[in-house]
Scaffold this motif. Structure first.
Motif, short mmCIF file in Angstrom:
data_model
loop_
_atom_site.label_atom_id
_atom_site.label_comp_id
_atom_site.label_asym_id
_atom_site.label_seq_id
_atom_site.Cartn_x
_atom_site.Cartn_y
_atom_site.Cartn_z
N ARG A 485 -1.55 3.61 6.79
CA ARG A 485 -1.38 2.16 6.70
C ARG A 485 -0.27 1.73 7.63
O ARG A 485 0.81 2.33 7.64
N ASP A 486 -0.53 0.69 8.41
CA ASP A 486 0.50 0.19 9.34
C ASP A 486 0.76 -1.29 9.08
O ASP A 486 -0.01 -1.95 8.39
N THR A 487 1.84 -1.78 9.66
CA THR A 487 2.21 -3.20 9.53
C THR A 487 2.04 -3.90 10.86
O THR A 487 2.86 -4.74 11.25
N GLY A 488 0.95 -3.52 11.56
CA GLY A 488 0.78 -3.97 12.94
C GLY A 488 -0.04 -5.22 13.12
O GLY A 488 0.03 -6.16 12.32
N LEU A 489 -0.84 -5.20 14.18
CA LEU A 489 -1.55 -6.40 14.62
C LEU A 489 -2.72 -6.77 13.72
O LEU A 489 -3.15 -7.92 13.70
N GLY A 490 -3.27 -5.77 13.01
CA GLY A 490 -4.42 -6.05 12.15
C GLY A 490 -5.71 -6.20 12.96
O GLY A 490 -5.72 -6.19 14.19
N VAL A 491 -6.80 -6.34 12.23
CA VAL A 491 -8.14 -6.44 12.86
C VAL A 491 -8.82 -7.69 12.33
O VAL A 491 -8.90 -7.89 11.11
N ASN A 532 -18.72 15.82 6.14
CA ASN A 532 -19.44 15.19 5.01
C ASN A 532 -18.53 14.24 4.23
O ASN A 532 -18.63 14.12 3.00
N GLY A 533 -17.64 13.57 4.96
CA GLY A 533 -16.73 12.62 4.32
C GLY A 533 -17.11 11.19 4.62
O GLY A 533 -18.15 10.91 5.23
N THR A 534 -16.28 10.27 4.16
CA THR A 534 -16.48 8.84 4.41
C THR A 534 -15.20 8.24 4.93
O THR A 534 -14.09 8.74 4.66
N ILE A 535 -15.33 7.13 5.67
CA ILE A 535 -14.17 6.45 6.23
C ILE A 535 -14.32 4.96 5.99
O ILE A 535 -15.43 4.41 6.07
N ALA A 536 -13.21 4.31 5.66
CA ALA A 536 -13.23 2.88 5.38
C ALA A 536 -11.98 2.24 5.95
O ALA A 536 -10.94 2.88 6.10
N ILE A 537 -12.10 0.95 6.27
CA ILE A 537 -10.96 0.22 6.85
C ILE A 537 -10.73 -1.06 6.05
O ILE A 537 -11.67 -1.72 5.63
N GLU A 538 -9.48 -1.35 5.86
CA GLU A 538 -9.08 -2.60 5.20
C GLU A 538 -7.99 -3.21 6.06
O GLU A 538 -7.03 -2.54 6.42
N SER A 539 -8.16 -4.49 6.41
CA SER A 539 -7.19 -5.09 7.35
C SER A 539 -7.10 -6.58 7.16
O SER A 539 -8.06 -7.23 6.71
N GLU A 540 -5.92 -7.12 7.50
CA GLU A 540 -5.71 -8.55 7.56
C GLU A 540 -5.04 -8.85 8.88
O GLU A 540 -4.02 -8.24 9.20
N PHE A 541 -5.63 -9.75 9.64
CA PHE A 541 -5.19 -9.99 11.01
C PHE A 541 -3.71 -10.36 11.06
O PHE A 541 -3.24 -11.21 10.30
N GLU A 542 -2.99 -9.64 11.95
CA GLU A 542 -1.56 -9.81 12.22
C GLU A 542 -0.67 -9.47 11.03
O GLU A 542 0.49 -9.88 10.99
N LYS A 543 -1.24 -8.73 10.04
CA LYS A 543 -0.43 -8.34 8.89
C LYS A 543 -0.43 -6.83 8.68
O LYS A 543 0.62 -6.21 8.66
N TYR A 544 -1.62 -6.26 8.50
CA TYR A 544 -1.66 -4.82 8.26
C TYR A 544 -3.06 -4.29 8.52
O TYR A 544 -4.04 -5.05 8.60
N THR A 545 -3.13 -2.97 8.63
CA THR A 545 -4.40 -2.26 8.73
C THR A 545 -4.25 -0.96 7.94
O THR A 545 -3.26 -0.24 8.10
N ALA A 546 -5.22 -0.65 7.08
CA ALA A 546 -5.21 0.58 6.30
C ALA A 546 -6.56 1.27 6.47
O ALA A 546 -7.60 0.68 6.17
N ILE A 547 -6.52 2.49 6.98
CA ILE A 547 -7.74 3.29 7.15
C ILE A 547 -7.69 4.46 6.19
O ILE A 547 -6.72 5.21 6.16
N SER A 548 -8.76 4.60 5.37
CA SER A 548 -8.82 5.68 4.37
C SER A 548 -9.96 6.63 4.70
O SER A 548 -11.09 6.20 4.99
N VAL A 549 -9.65 7.91 4.64
CA VAL A 549 -10.64 8.97 4.86
C VAL A 549 -10.76 9.77 3.57
O VAL A 549 -9.75 10.25 3.04
#
Length: 552
Positions: A485-491, A532-549
């Motif tokens: 999880r980062d506090t960056g630009l977001g998506v 055999n895993g899954t990947i998901a992304i959760e983000s808010e523009f210009e606030k954060y991005t969290a990628i879960s594997v």
């Protein structure tokens, strides 16, 4: 069977009756003819003896008055002249020398003959005998012919035949019932040998054996049919079998799902036009029922299918739906990938070529050569990174098996990545936080390192000055979850679905500035899928991005 036995017995009785009557008529008529001939011979002997006693005085014969009904008597001279006739005036009679029996009597001494008259329906018997003085004594008698006898007696014959047939009908009915009754009493489901007639025993044994064979064959056919049906129903490919009228004989679950639930779960017995209204399918079905095999590519239910239309020997058709969605998407992805690769490689190469050409042509001052060399180095480094990522992605695409999967401590991998990226994080003024207890997963060590490195590297490069990156590990229900999880630009929301596409960049200018290739997250996705895993992304523009594997 009962009807056939009855009719055959009745016909047999009828033909036997006809044969017997015909045989009797012919036999009796033949006997009668022989009797008439014998009678004529005996009368000829008597008349000849009379002639000898009266010295051949023909006039005396006239006085005797022989009745012509008993026999017609002629005395004929050797030259054919009639001297005596008890039935006609001799003056009106022609010469008889040309008569066959007269000629043979003169030659052989005696002769017998018969002549049939179609006009009168009569038959005349002749007997001619040569007397001692050379005359010919001829006797004849006319009777009804065989056909005339039959014609006169046919009412009686018909009555006899009717009476016989009535009696035969009665016997045929009775015998038929008697023959059929023991067969009807046989219960083939529960056969008791003691109650079966000896005459029917071979028949019953044959039927019983055939019944057992048929039951075995039917059981085998049902077993094969069930096996084939189970195979067809378990197929991922859709399969439909049609008869020569276009009626559905069989359709597996995949075909029902492909064509839609509107046709119901049991399309058997319906016409193909009832289970789909797709014009291309119906058109090709019409052609294949005429014996022309075809195959088409068609989009159905948001998927792409290659549909084979094959005719079946003896009439009917088979329709096979083969899902090529993944293949089509892969081909599309390869085409886009090739186009993107060409574009991405061309950009740094053009820059390198331009800078090098300016230096080679002396267009750059000696004081600026170091600056241009740095630009060439930067573009070359970007080119090498791009080529390296392309090679990694290609290796992941082409790999078909799981190689060198071992027990990997994911926390140790995260520590290594943290140590390697700390300088870069400091350079971008980003703080790294790790919360990773020891966690063992079955994976490929190099791929795990590449996955974590790309996730953390992206989180650093696309962060804000003073921002942070949190790396955490957790386990639950047999699954391991890695979250970066980062506090960056977001998506932006419109880009979330495309973030894992190859060469896709949310901010192209920022990517170019940071040296991003647009392949990092694509590589991560491929690695996750390989495990055999899954990947998901959760983000808010210009606030954060969290990628879960999530890994098993």
């Amino acid at each position: 069977m009962k009807k056939r036995i009855y009719i055959n017995m009745l016909l047999m009785a009828f033909f036997c009756c006809i044969f017997l009557i015909t045989f009797l008529i012919v036999t009796f008529y033949s006997f009668f003819g022989n009797h008439v001939t014998a009678e004529l011979r005996s009368k000829a002997v008597i008349i000849e003896s009379i002639l000898e006693s009266i010295d051949n005085d023909v006039s005396f014969l006239n006085a005797l008055h022989f009745p012509s009904a008993d026999a017609r008597i002629n005395i004929i001279t050797p030259d054919g002249k009639v001297l005596f006739d008890n039935a006609a005036d001799i003056g009106t009679l022609p010469n008889h020398l040309n008569r066959k029996e007269v000629q043979l009597a003169l030659k052989n001494g005696a002769d017998e003959s018969r002549r049939f008259s179609d006009t009168l329906g009569t038959q005349t018997y002749y007997y001619a005998k040569k007397t001692n003085d050379g005359y010919v004594l001829r006797l004849s008698k006319t009777t009804s012919s065989l056909y005339a006898v039959f014609y006169k007696t046919w009412p009686v014959i018909a009555l006899v035949i009717i009476l016989i047939l009535v009696f035969a009908n009665f016997l045929a009915l009775r015998l038929t019932k008697k023959i059929i009754a023991p067969i009807n009493k046989i219960d083939f489901g529960h056969i008791n040998d003691e109650k079966i007639d000896d005459e029917l025993a071979p028949f019953v044994r044959t039927i019983t054996n055939q019944k057992l064979q048929i039951q075995e064959q039917m059981a085998l056919l049902h077993e094969k049919a069930d096996t084939l049906n189970a195979i067809a129903q378990s197929m991922e490919e859709g399969l439909i079998l049609l008869d020569d009228k276009g009626i559905v004989l069989s359709a597996n679950n995949s075909a029902v799902h492909i064509l839609g639930t509107a046709i119901g779960n049991d399309p058997m017995g319906k016409n193909i036009i009832e289970i789909t209204r797709n014009a291309e399918i119906l058109e090709n079905t019409t052609l294949v029922l005429k014996g022309e095999s075809h195959n088409i590519t068609l989009e159905l239910s948001a998927k792409i299918y290659h549909i084979f239309f094959n005719s079946i020997p003896g009439g009917g058709a088979m329709i096979l739906f083969l899902d090529i969605t993944e293949k089509s998407e892969s081909e599309k992805m390869r085409r886009e990938f090739s186009a993107n690769v060409s574009h991405e490689l061309k950009t740094p190469l053009t820059s390198i070529f331009g800078f090098a050409e300016m230096i080679a042509n002396g267009m750059v001052k000696s004081t600026d050569i170091i600056t241009f060399s740095e630009k060439i180095k930067s573009e070359s480094q970007r080119l090498l990174h791009l080529i390296d990522d392309i090679i990694k992605l290609s290796q992941l695409d082409e790999s078909t098996g799981i190689a060198e999967f071992t027990a990997v401590d994911l926390a140790s991998v995260i520590d290594n990545v943290h140590d390697g990226l700390c300088p870069i994080a400091k350079k971008h003024d980003v703080t790294l936080h790790v919360n990773a207890p020891k966690t063992i997963v079955t994976a490929n060590t190099d791929m795990m390192y590449e996955m974590v490195f790309n996730l953390v590297d992206n989180a650093i490069k696309y962060n804000k000055p003073g921002g942070s990156v949190d790396i955490s590990l957790s386990q639950q229900d047999g699954h391991t979850t890695l979250t970066v999880r980062d506090t960056g630009l977001g998506v932006p929301k419109e880009s979330i679905d495309r973030i894992f596409e190859r060469f896709y960049r949310v901010d192209k200018s920022h990517s170019k500035k940071t040296g991003g290739t647009g392949l990092g997250l694509s590589i991560v996705k491929h690695i996750v899928l390989r495990h055999n895993g899954t990947i998901a992304i959760e983000s808010e523009f210009e606030k954060y991005t969290a990628i879960s594997v999530v890994l098993p």
